[in-house]
Design an enzyme around this catalytic site. Structure first.
Site, mmCIF file in Angstrom:
data_model
loop_
_atom_site.group_PDB
_atom_site.id
_atom_site.type_symbol
_atom_site.label_atom_id
_atom_site.label_comp_id
_atom_site.label_asym_id
_atom_site.label_seq_id
_atom_site.Cartn_x
_atom_site.Cartn_y
_atom_site.Cartn_z
ATOM 1 N N GLY A 13 6.901 0.273 7.155
ATOM 2 C CA GLY A 13 7.742 -0.665 7.915
ATOM 3 C C GLY A 13 7.197 -1.094 9.258
ATOM 4 C CB SER A 14 3.877 -0.982 10.914
ATOM 5 O OG SER A 14 3.057 -1.727 10.047
ATOM 6 C CG ASN A 15 3.552 -5.945 8.800
ATOM 7 O OD1 ASN A 15 2.949 -6.601 9.648
ATOM 8 N ND2 ASN A 15 2.926 -5.250 7.861
ATOM 9 C CG LEU A 91 4.868 -1.662 -2.774
ATOM 10 C CD1 LEU A 91 4.350 -0.244 -2.885
ATOM 11 C CD2 LEU A 91 3.706 -2.649 -2.757
ATOM 12 C CG LEU A 93 7.212 -8.735 -9.877
ATOM 13 C CD1 LEU A 93 7.162 -9.079 -11.356
ATOM 14 C CD2 LEU A 93 6.310 -9.673 -9.084
ATOM 15 C CG ASN A 108 4.036 -10.620 0.305
ATOM 16 O OD1 ASN A 108 4.493 -9.653 0.935
ATOM 17 N ND2 ASN A 108 3.045 -10.494 -0.558
ATOM 18 C CG HIS A 110 -2.224 -9.243 -0.357
ATOM 19 N ND1 HIS A 110 -1.639 -8.256 -1.131
ATOM 20 C CD2 HIS A 110 -3.560 -9.150 -0.559
ATOM 21 C CE1 HIS A 110 -2.595 -7.614 -1.780
ATOM 22 N NE2 HIS A 110 -3.762 -8.134 -1.459
#
Ligand code: GRF
Length: 196
Positions: A13-15, A91, A93, A108, A110
């Site tokens: 959860g750093s973002n 993680l 869909l 999102n 990546h």
């Protein structure tokens, strides 16, 4: 009016925290109204508690089908009156009902230069390990719209980073994450401004 944003996470959860803090500092004109986690016991949930952000755990296995889970997810977004959905290490869909309800409103991040090193199973340290094993001289971060498949969807923006000689996957992961934490609020802020 600030945009109501829900963040979805499955890990540290750093973002998520970077987004909340940018909003608190006024660098991101968003109201982070909730966190959706798909499993208990993850770092993102601790961070949500510390940051006073409401959190909901929605594990797919608690639902009779993917359709039911998708609907529960949509209900939660509606309850929080979400306008944007930000995946930050989520993680799972996203289901078709949620996708249909939020066109061009789910993004999102990546940690590679997609389409390289993306797709199912390409997450966390594995991405950086694969980048180093392939002898890549550069890697980066891709922000993209979310579709029904992993790491697909039109690219919003990409940022490049050189891979240092002799760098380990752990070192590379740390550098990429640091940049990602800095960039995610900016990318979201740009999108919010451009769609106002
Ligand atoms: C990030 O590197 C993101 O790109 C990827 O998963 C990681 C999540 O990190 N999808 P965190 O949970 O936000 O610390």
């Amino acid at each position: 009016m600030k945009a109501k944003v829900v963040v979805c996470a499955s890990g540290d959860g750093s973002n998520f925290q970077a987004l909340v803090e940018a909003a608190q500092r006024g660098q991101l004109q968003a109201d982070i109204v909730g966190l959706i986690a798909n499993k208990p016991g993850i770092g993102a949930l601790n961070r949500a508690q510390n940051l006073n952000v409401p959190a909901k755990i929605l594990p797919a296995k608690n639902y009779t089908s993917f359709v039911e889970w998708d609907l529960a997810f949509l209900r939660q977004l509606r309850d929080w009156q979400a306008e944007w959905v930000v995946l930050a290490g989520f993680l799972a869909l996203i289901g078709p009902q949620v996708l249909a309800a939020f066109p061009k409103r789910i993004l999102n991040s990546h940690p590679s230069l997609l389409p390289k090193f993306g797709g199912q199973g390409m997450y966390g340290q594995r991405v950086h390990q694969a980048v180093i094993e392939a002898g890549e001289l550069e890697t980066g971060i891709t922000f993209h719209w979310v579709e029904a498949e992993y790491d697909r969807g039109a690219v919003i923006s990409q940022f490049r980073l050189a891979v240092n000689k002799g760098e380990t996957p752990t070192q590379l992961a740390e550098r990429v994450k640091c940049e990602e934490n800095r960039l995610y609020p900016r990318v979201l802020e740009d999108l919010l401004r451009s769609t106002q």
